[in-house]
Design a protein around this motif. Structure first.
Motif, PDB file in Angstrom:
ATOM      1  N   ASP A 225       6.401  -6.241   4.289  1.00 19.66           N
ATOM      2  CA  ASP A 225       5.485  -6.408   5.421  1.00 19.66           C
ATOM      3  C   ASP A 225       6.048  -5.791   6.691  1.00 19.66           C
ATOM      4  O   ASP A 225       5.294  -5.338   7.558  1.00 19.66           O
ATOM      5  CB  ASP A 225       5.182  -7.895   5.657  1.00 19.66           C
ATOM      6  CG  ASP A 225       4.116  -8.424   4.700  1.00 19.66           C
ATOM      7  OD1 ASP A 225       3.497  -7.601   4.002  1.00 19.66           O
ATOM      8  OD2 ASP A 225       3.921  -9.650   4.651  1.00 19.66           O
ATOM      9  N   GLN A 226       7.365  -5.765   6.815  1.00 20.73           N
ATOM     10  CA  GLN A 226       7.990  -5.131   7.979  1.00 20.73           C
ATOM     11  C   GLN A 226       8.033  -3.609   7.845  1.00 20.73           C
ATOM     12  O   GLN A 226       7.901  -2.890   8.829  1.00 20.73           O
ATOM     13  CB  GLN A 226       9.424  -5.643   8.146  1.00 20.73           C
ATOM     14  CG  GLN A 226       9.537  -7.112   8.503  1.00 20.73           C
ATOM     15  CD  GLN A 226      10.983  -7.535   8.658  1.00 20.73           C
ATOM     16  OE1 GLN A 226      11.742  -6.966   9.434  1.00 20.73           O
ATOM     17  NE2 GLN A 226      11.383  -8.543   7.892  1.00 20.73           N
ATOM     18  N   VAL A 227       8.213  -3.151   6.626  1.00 20.35           N
ATOM     19  CA  VAL A 227       8.421  -1.715   6.389  1.00 20.35           C
ATOM     20  C   VAL A 227       7.126  -0.958   6.154  1.00 20.35           C
ATOM     21  O   VAL A 227       6.970   0.196   6.588  1.00 20.35           O
ATOM     22  CB  VAL A 227       9.365  -1.530   5.172  1.00 20.35           C
ATOM     23  CG1 VAL A 227       9.457  -0.059   4.777  1.00 20.35           C
ATOM     24  CG2 VAL A 227      10.737  -2.091   5.480  1.00 20.35           C
ATOM     25  N   LEU A 228       6.162  -1.607   5.494  1.00 18.89           N
ATOM     26  CA  LEU A 228       4.987  -0.888   5.004  1.00 18.89           C
ATOM     27  C   LEU A 228       3.708  -1.622   5.380  1.00 18.89           C
ATOM     28  O   LEU A 228       3.407  -2.668   4.823  1.00 18.89           O
ATOM     29  CB  LEU A 228       5.089  -0.757   3.476  1.00 18.89           C
ATOM     30  CG  LEU A 228       4.107   0.165   2.765  1.00 18.89           C
ATOM     31  CD1 LEU A 228       4.288   1.595   3.233  1.00 18.89           C
ATOM     32  CD2 LEU A 228       4.311   0.064   1.252  1.00 18.89           C
ATOM     33  N   ASN A 229       2.971  -1.060   6.323  1.00 19.90           N
ATOM     34  CA  ASN A 229       1.682  -1.617   6.724  1.00 19.90           C
ATOM     35  C   ASN A 229       0.626  -0.533   6.554  1.00 19.90           C
ATOM     36  O   ASN A 229       0.542   0.417   7.335  1.00 19.90           O
ATOM     37  CB  ASN A 229       1.730  -2.089   8.178  1.00 19.90           C
ATOM     38  CG  ASN A 229       0.392  -2.659   8.648  1.00 19.90           C
ATOM     39  OD1 ASN A 229      -0.496  -2.927   7.828  1.00 19.90           O
ATOM     40  ND2 ASN A 229       0.237  -2.844   9.944  1.00 19.90           N
ATOM     41  N   LEU A 230      -0.191  -0.686   5.510  1.00 20.36           N
ATOM     42  CA  LEU A 230      -1.187   0.338   5.200  1.00 20.36           C
ATOM     43  C   LEU A 230      -2.513   0.127   5.928  1.00 20.36           C
ATOM     44  O   LEU A 230      -3.376   1.007   5.887  1.00 20.36           O
ATOM     45  CB  LEU A 230      -1.442   0.369   3.695  1.00 20.36           C
ATOM     46  CG  LEU A 230      -0.243   0.665   2.790  1.00 20.36           C
ATOM     47  CD1 LEU A 230      -0.697   0.724   1.335  1.00 20.36           C
ATOM     48  CD2 LEU A 230       0.443   1.959   3.191  1.00 20.36           C
ATOM     49  N   ALA A 231      -2.666  -1.019   6.590  1.00 17.18           N
ATOM     50  CA  ALA A 231      -3.942  -1.318   7.244  1.00 17.18           C
ATOM     51  C   ALA A 231      -4.383  -0.232   8.225  1.00 17.18           C
ATOM     52  O   ALA A 231      -5.563   0.148   8.236  1.00 17.18           O
ATOM     53  CB  ALA A 231      -3.872  -2.678   7.935  1.00 17.18           C
ATOM     54  N   PRO A 232      -3.486   0.306   9.071  1.00 18.30           N
ATOM     55  CA  PRO A 232      -3.921   1.374   9.993  1.00 18.30           C
ATOM     56  C   PRO A 232      -4.474   2.602   9.280  1.00 18.30           C
ATOM     57  O   PRO A 232      -5.364   3.276   9.806  1.00 18.30           O
ATOM     58  CB  PRO A 232      -2.639   1.708  10.769  1.00 18.30           C
ATOM     59  CG  PRO A 232      -1.839   0.451  10.720  1.00 18.30           C
ATOM     60  CD  PRO A 232      -2.107  -0.124   9.366  1.00 18.30           C
ATOM     61  N   MET A 233      -3.963   2.903   8.080  1.00 20.40           N
ATOM     62  CA  MET A 233      -4.500   4.037   7.324  1.00 20.40           C
ATOM     63  C   MET A 233      -5.978   3.811   7.006  1.00 20.40           C
ATOM     64  O   MET A 233      -6.785   4.746   7.108  1.00 20.40           O
ATOM     65  CB  MET A 233      -3.721   4.224   6.017  1.00 20.40           C
ATOM     66  CG  MET A 233      -2.325   4.763   6.174  1.00 20.40           C
ATOM     67  SD  MET A 233      -1.611   5.108   4.540  1.00 20.40           S
ATOM     68  CE  MET A 233      -0.024   5.794   5.009  1.00 20.40           C
ATOM     69  N   ALA A 234      -6.305   2.578   6.603  1.00 24.35           N
ATOM     70  CA  ALA A 234      -7.700   2.259   6.290  1.00 24.35           C
ATOM     71  C   ALA A 234      -8.548   2.250   7.559  1.00 24.35           C
ATOM     72  O   ALA A 234      -9.683   2.727   7.569  1.00 24.35           O
ATOM     73  CB  ALA A 234      -7.779   0.910   5.588  1.00 24.35           C
ATOM     74  N   GLU A 235      -7.991   1.726   8.654  1.00 24.63           N
ATOM     75  CA  GLU A 235      -8.725   1.663   9.914  1.00 24.63           C
ATOM     76  C   GLU A 235      -9.055   3.056  10.438  1.00 24.63           C
ATOM     77  O   GLU A 235     -10.136   3.283  11.002  1.00 24.63           O
ATOM     78  CB  GLU A 235      -7.905   0.884  10.943  1.00 24.63           C
ATOM     79  CG  GLU A 235      -7.773  -0.601  10.609  1.00 24.63           C
ATOM     80  CD  GLU A 235      -6.753  -1.302  11.486  1.00 24.63           C
ATOM     81  OE1 GLU A 235      -6.178  -0.638  12.376  1.00 24.63           O
ATOM     82  OE2 GLU A 235      -6.518  -2.514  11.271  1.00 24.63           O
ATOM     83  N   TRP A 236      -8.138   3.994  10.243  1.00 23.51           N
ATOM     84  CA  TRP A 236      -8.374   5.373  10.685  1.00 23.51           C
ATOM     85  C   TRP A 236      -9.195   6.163   9.677  1.00 23.51           C
ATOM     86  O   TRP A 236      -9.629   7.268   9.965  1.00 23.51           O
ATOM     87  CB  TRP A 236      -7.033   6.080  10.911  1.00 23.51           C
ATOM     88  CG  TRP A 236      -6.385   5.730  12.214  1.00 23.51           C
ATOM     89  CD1 TRP A 236      -5.543   4.683  12.464  1.00 23.51           C
ATOM     90  CD2 TRP A 236      -6.521   6.419  13.453  1.00 23.51           C
ATOM     91  NE1 TRP A 236      -5.149   4.681  13.777  1.00 23.51           N
ATOM     92  CE2 TRP A 236      -5.732   5.746  14.426  1.00 23.51           C
ATOM     93  CE3 TRP A 236      -7.241   7.546  13.868  1.00 23.51           C
ATOM     94  CZ2 TRP A 236      -5.643   6.152  15.745  1.00 23.51           C
ATOM     95  CZ3 TRP A 236      -7.134   7.965  15.190  1.00 23.51           C
ATOM     96  CH2 TRP A 236      -6.342   7.263  16.110  1.00 23.51           C
TER      97      TRP A 236
END
Length: 286
Positions: A225-236
């Protein structure tokens, strides 16, 4: 007239740039031959940091450091002490990988198949790779090490099954054998190499390039959770919302094993209708 060696026995030629296609083909055909001989049908791959030590090793290193005493402690000593304490904390991932590999291997060995199913495979080196091979071996099963030959890296660990330790020169051929035999991945905390392997497989899964369903589990949610957050990829809009669901998480060997067993049972335990191919290479779509 001096007799010339046969071309396929000419070492100078085989090591030349002109023979590169032959060397690449050899890194496909030679492993294929050994997998067939040992009846390896498919694998579950463990990735993770090579820098994680066993609990015993990490605690021994910390005790050795503390034995130096703090009378003459300096800034460098404090830095080393902090790293050593962190290594003890990280050692739980080594022990968890070892336990998970043991659980998986004991389960897979009980399956009624002619070939060896869901064999634990790793990159063949130290750290998490060693832990995975060690746990599988302690369970009495076969275990695979796909090592890469680099100038300054350590060699293969001692827990790999005889005949199933491989040395690759080409990274892409090593990646081929990771991807095309695996039915699931377990990704433990790691660095650039671990993330490289993770995203390579995620891309194949996301694009539906392979004709099989690969399960992906990230082990150690606090780390990832600290290293890998994919949510911004989906948001963009760079990925779809459903792509995030390709990843599953686990924090205990029991939880990870349950997820693996459910995935493998649902998607890869076909009824036994005849002799299965070994190895069972994935078919590329298109």
């Amino acid at each position: 007239m001096v007799q010339q060696p046969l071309a396929y026995l000419n070492q100078a030629f085989l090591e030349s740039g002109d023979a590169r296609p032959i060397r690449i083909l050899a890194e496909y055909l030679e492993p294929l031959r050994r997998f067939k001989q040992q009846k390896i049908q498919d694998t579950v791959v463990f990735f993770g940091s090579a820098r994680v030590d066993s609990r015993e090793g990490a605690e021994r290193a910390l005790q050795t450091l503390r034995a130096r005493g703090v009378r003459d402690a300096d800034e460098q000593y404090e830095v080393e002490l902090t790293k050593s304490r962190k290594a003890v904390e990280w050692a739980r991932f080594y022990e968890d990988a070892r336990e998970l590999a043991r659980l998986l291997t004991e389960w897979s060995m009980a399956l009624k198949y002619e070939n060896h199913r869901f064999v634990v495979a790793s990159g063949g080196g130290p750290g998490i790779m060693e832990a995975a091979n060690r746990g599988a071996r302690e369970a009495g099963g076969k275990t695979i090490g796909l090592n890469i030959r680099l100038p300054f890296e350590q060699g293969a660990n001692q827990y790999i099954t005889e005949g199933l330790g491989f040395e690759f020169h080409y990274f892409f051929m090593r990646k081929f054998w990771f991807a095309y035999l695996s039915k699931a991945l377990v990704i433990f905390p790691g660095g650039f190499g671990t993330c490289d392997e993770l995203f390579e497989i995620l891309t194949l899964v996301q694009t539906d390039k392979l004709s099989k369903k690969i399960g992906v589990i990230l082990y150690g949610r606090e780390y990832w959770d600290q290293v890998l957050n994919l949510a911004p990829m989906a948001e963009w809009g760079a990925i779809a919302e459903k792509d995030i669901e390709l990843l599953r998480y686990a924090d205990t060997p029991a939880d990870a094993f349950e997820q693996l067993r459910n995935h493998l049972t649902e998607h890869h335990l076909e009824p036994i209708t005849g002799p299965a191919k070994a190895p069972g290479l994935a078919i590329t779509r298109g």
